[in-house]
Design a protein around this motif. Sequence first.
Motif, PDB file in Angstrom:
ATOM      1  N   LYS A  28       0.846  -1.194   0.000  1.00 52.00           N
ATOM      2  CA  LYS A  28       0.000   0.000   0.000  1.00 52.00           C
ATOM      3  C   LYS A  28       0.880   1.242   0.000  1.00 52.00           C
ATOM      4  O   LYS A  28       0.603   2.212  -0.693  1.00 52.00           O
ATOM      5  N   ALA A  29       1.938   1.209   0.804  1.00 48.30           N
ATOM      6  CA  ALA A  29       2.840   2.354   0.861  1.00 48.30           C
ATOM      7  C   ALA A  29       4.152   1.935   1.495  1.00 48.30           C
ATOM      8  O   ALA A  29       4.207   0.981   2.257  1.00 48.30           O
ATOM      9  N   THR A  30       5.204   2.669   1.145  1.00 51.09           N
ATOM     10  CA  THR A  30       6.502   2.466   1.779  1.00 51.09           C
ATOM     11  C   THR A  30       6.816   3.738   2.543  1.00 51.09           C
ATOM     12  O   THR A  30       7.155   4.751   1.943  1.00 51.09           O
TER      13      THR A  30
ATOM     14  N   LEU B 296      15.775   0.547  -4.656  1.00 48.74           N
ATOM     15  CA  LEU B 296      15.209   1.675  -5.400  1.00 48.74           C
ATOM     16  C   LEU B 296      14.458   1.160  -6.626  1.00 48.74           C
ATOM     17  O   LEU B 296      13.378   1.643  -6.955  1.00 48.74           O
ATOM     18  N   GLU B 297      15.029   0.133  -7.282  1.00 48.76           N
ATOM     19  CA  GLU B 297      14.350  -0.452  -8.452  1.00 48.76           C
ATOM     20  C   GLU B 297      13.015  -1.046  -8.033  1.00 48.76           C
ATOM     21  O   GLU B 297      12.024  -0.931  -8.750  1.00 48.76           O
TER      22      GLU B 297
ATOM     23  N   LYS C  19      11.202  -0.031  -5.501  1.00 50.40           N
ATOM     24  CA  LYS C  19      10.271   1.055  -5.223  1.00 50.40           C
ATOM     25  C   LYS C  19       9.723   1.657  -6.513  1.00 50.40           C
ATOM     26  O   LYS C  19       8.569   2.071  -6.577  1.00 50.40           O
ATOM     27  N   MET C  20      10.582   1.694  -7.547  1.00 51.23           N
ATOM     28  CA  MET C  20      10.135   2.221  -8.834  1.00 51.23           C
ATOM     29  C   MET C  20       9.093   1.300  -9.456  1.00 51.23           C
ATOM     30  O   MET C  20       8.333   1.689 -10.328  1.00 51.23           O
TER      31      MET C  20
ATOM     32  N   HIS D   4       6.462  -0.174  -8.215  1.00 51.72           N
ATOM     33  CA  HIS D   4       5.024  -0.083  -7.983  1.00 51.72           C
ATOM     34  C   HIS D   4       4.376   1.234  -8.370  1.00 51.72           C
ATOM     35  O   HIS D   4       4.889   2.097  -8.905  1.00 51.72           O
TER      36      HIS D   4
ATOM     37  N   THR E 130      16.766   2.842 -14.456  1.00 51.16           N
ATOM     38  CA  THR E 130      16.104   3.316 -13.245  1.00 51.16           C
ATOM     39  C   THR E 130      16.183   4.837 -13.140  1.00 51.16           C
ATOM     40  O   THR E 130      15.176   5.508 -12.931  1.00 51.16           O
ATOM     41  N   TYR E 131      17.402   5.378 -13.301  1.00 52.25           N
ATOM     42  CA  TYR E 131      17.567   6.825 -13.142  1.00 52.25           C
ATOM     43  C   TYR E 131      16.863   7.589 -14.252  1.00 52.25           C
ATOM     44  O   TYR E 131      16.280   8.642 -14.018  1.00 52.25           O
TER      45      TYR E 131
ATOM     46  N   LYS F 121      14.257   6.654 -15.946  1.00 52.08           N
ATOM     47  CA  LYS F 121      12.818   6.597 -15.712  1.00 52.08           C
ATOM     48  C   LYS F 121      12.428   7.565 -14.591  1.00 52.08           C
ATOM     49  O   LYS F 121      11.398   8.244 -14.649  1.00 52.08           O
ATOM     50  N   MET F 122      13.313   7.619 -13.565  1.00 49.87           N
ATOM     51  CA  MET F 122      13.059   8.506 -12.441  1.00 49.87           C
ATOM     52  C   MET F 122      13.074   9.966 -12.904  1.00 49.87           C
ATOM     53  O   MET F 122      12.256  10.773 -12.468  1.00 49.87           O
TER      54      MET F 122
ATOM     55  N   ASN G  72       9.916  10.629 -14.652  1.00 45.51           N
ATOM     56  CA  ASN G  72       8.891  10.776 -13.620  1.00 45.51           C
ATOM     57  C   ASN G  72       8.891  12.174 -13.037  1.00 45.51           C
ATOM     58  O   ASN G  72       7.852  12.815 -12.917  1.00 45.51           O
TER      59      ASN G  72
ATOM     60  N   LYS H 194       5.109   5.744  -3.729  1.00 52.21           N
ATOM     61  CA  LYS H 194       4.662   5.138  -4.980  1.00 52.21           C
ATOM     62  C   LYS H 194       5.031   6.069  -6.125  1.00 52.21           C
ATOM     63  O   LYS H 194       5.011   5.683  -7.276  1.00 52.21           O
TER      64      LYS H 194
ATOM     65  N   ILE I 122       8.213   8.088  -7.258  1.00 57.42           N
ATOM     66  CA  ILE I 122       9.628   8.232  -6.943  1.00 57.42           C
ATOM     67  C   ILE I 122      10.215   9.304  -7.845  1.00 57.42           C
ATOM     68  O   ILE I 122      10.159   9.182  -9.063  1.00 57.42           O
TER      69      ILE I 122
END
Lengths: 356, 271
Positions: free
Chosen positions: A214-216, A350-351, A353-354, A356, B53-54, B56-57, B60, B221, B223
């Motif tokens: 649901k959340a981190t 981090l990956e 977290k990205m 969801h 990752t970076y 995409k971030m 975002n 959710k 990032i």
Amino acid sequence: MKRLVSLIVSLLAVCGLLAYTGHQLQASSGSTGSKVLNLYNWGDYIDPHLLKKFQKETGYHVNVETFDSNEAMYTKINQGGTHYDLAVPSEYMVAKMKRAHLLQPLDKSRLTSLQNYDSQFLNQTFDRGNRYSLPYFWGTLGIIYNDKFIKPGSIRHWNDLWSTKYRDRIMLIDSARDIMGMALASQGKSMNTTDPTTLRAAEQKLNRLAPNVKATVADEIKMYMTQNEAPIAVDWSGEAAEMLANNDHLHYVVPSEGSNLWIDNLVIPKTAQHTNAIYAFLNFMSRPDNAAQNAEYVGYATPNRKAKTLLPKATRDDQQFYPDATTLRHLEVYRDLSPTKVQLYNDLYLEFKMHH
Amino acid sequence: MTKRRTWVYFIPYGLWLALFVIAPVALIIYQSFFDLGQHFTLTNYSTYFRSATYLKMTLNSVWYAFLITLFTGLISYPTAYFIHQLKHRQFWLLLVILPTWINILLKAYAFIGIFSQAGLANQFLTFIGIGPQQILFTNASFIFVATYIQIPFMILPIYNALDDLNPAFVNASKDLGASTWQTFRHVIFPLTLPGVKAGVQAVFIPSLSLFMLTRLIGGNKVITLGTAIEEHFLTTMNWGMGSTIGVVLIVAMIVVMLLTGDQKTKGGTPR
């Protein structure tokens, strides 16, 4: 212009008055120049009554400053300009500070109550022979659930969290090491592994957990769980103790297959100045009655064997916070990993977290 | 006045500029060239631009900052225009500024209370028969709160631009037979565009690196680059990589400044 001047004058007057009262109050509480001890601690991590008692007994006034993460504390002590006499790092941070030559060795001849401590929490890998550190509190990583929404006993293991029943219902603590560690433990792997393939597999497994997350978040978990915002959370035992105290429907489980055992420790930074006060305080806090009182206030588990026997029976037999021997055997203390490995853990996290 | 005297006046500002603007930026750029082992290298940059990752971030961050700026603009322009028509404008303007006096963390926690399962928003939804919804930890709630926080910084420059607008232009336009919409479209809006641009700068740039809200309201959710910087400085202590992302953000901000910059602007952002 006149109004501006009067504004400035009155502001200065208020500041002066506040400074004066503050000074007076501090003087009346007896903080004199040399009879002090500067303690650098986590927020709300010591019973304030004990500090008063300590001052009454020994005459040393304790100044408490607080930090909210091991890393923040490390950075501040490492950058210098501070005069902390005692700090309270977690185990991996003790190892890191030791390597950075930020700590003074303990003078064992001045410690009167070392035998009060449970040997389980002494002589750990992060500080063999406890040359630099004295355990303060210990705890675990586990699962908190609310019996209003979850059948009691239906969550016992990490893998239970992956069930499709719990879609969008789990809150995770925002900590790379703990969440990666949880995935590793669920796969029967060591929480200290540095093997990239194993870690990648753990991250893959975490990604499959993403729909249930649901959340981190961080400290807010306490508030959310208490207010029934989410039925399940992964968090540390100390945080859990606080939630349980505020909401009777909450339960804490330490998965028996393995989890993290963390130990917070008292250490003496290189910059310490009040040696007598330090040892007076260490001995004071090692006394069973004081350690027990502190444990009851903070709600964490005490490593002080004699203090534990002084705790109410309901507390010391509570499997949630003093797990049984089998579970205890499966718990792992985090090793201090090299910066590149820490980076790997964090990148993978981090990956996730990205994801969801 | 002699030339020497003017030079003396520059000293405080010059010192401030050197100590608090130039030195930190230089330090960040310097740090960004060091890896974990303190070797001088370009790896941080190559890692950044090769990491999905970076990238995409980054996407975002830019996308959310764009959305926040867009919604802020859509709300702020009509509001500023409306306030400008009112009788007690200073009072209404004060009400707009008032929320900025409250700490952003407090405001975030207030929204947690409003959006939570038992919060006001869900009580209302239950009352009108929709039933409680998951509001917290959604992209929509994140954008909502960020927009709320940024609105005053967009309204002020637009309001000032409207204030600077000579009413004679509007009257002339109407006298010459333009409709209200035509007047707005061809006279008022172009003449207040500098205010909008200043507002975009004041909103878009901070929005790029929001990180507290992404956790508190977005539940991580969402990032953004701010999250990554925080992690590099506080958790992994990889200051080099954190600085690299910082440099990327600084460059992105310069680009935004150049795109929205206007030579004709007289004032700056009134802050």
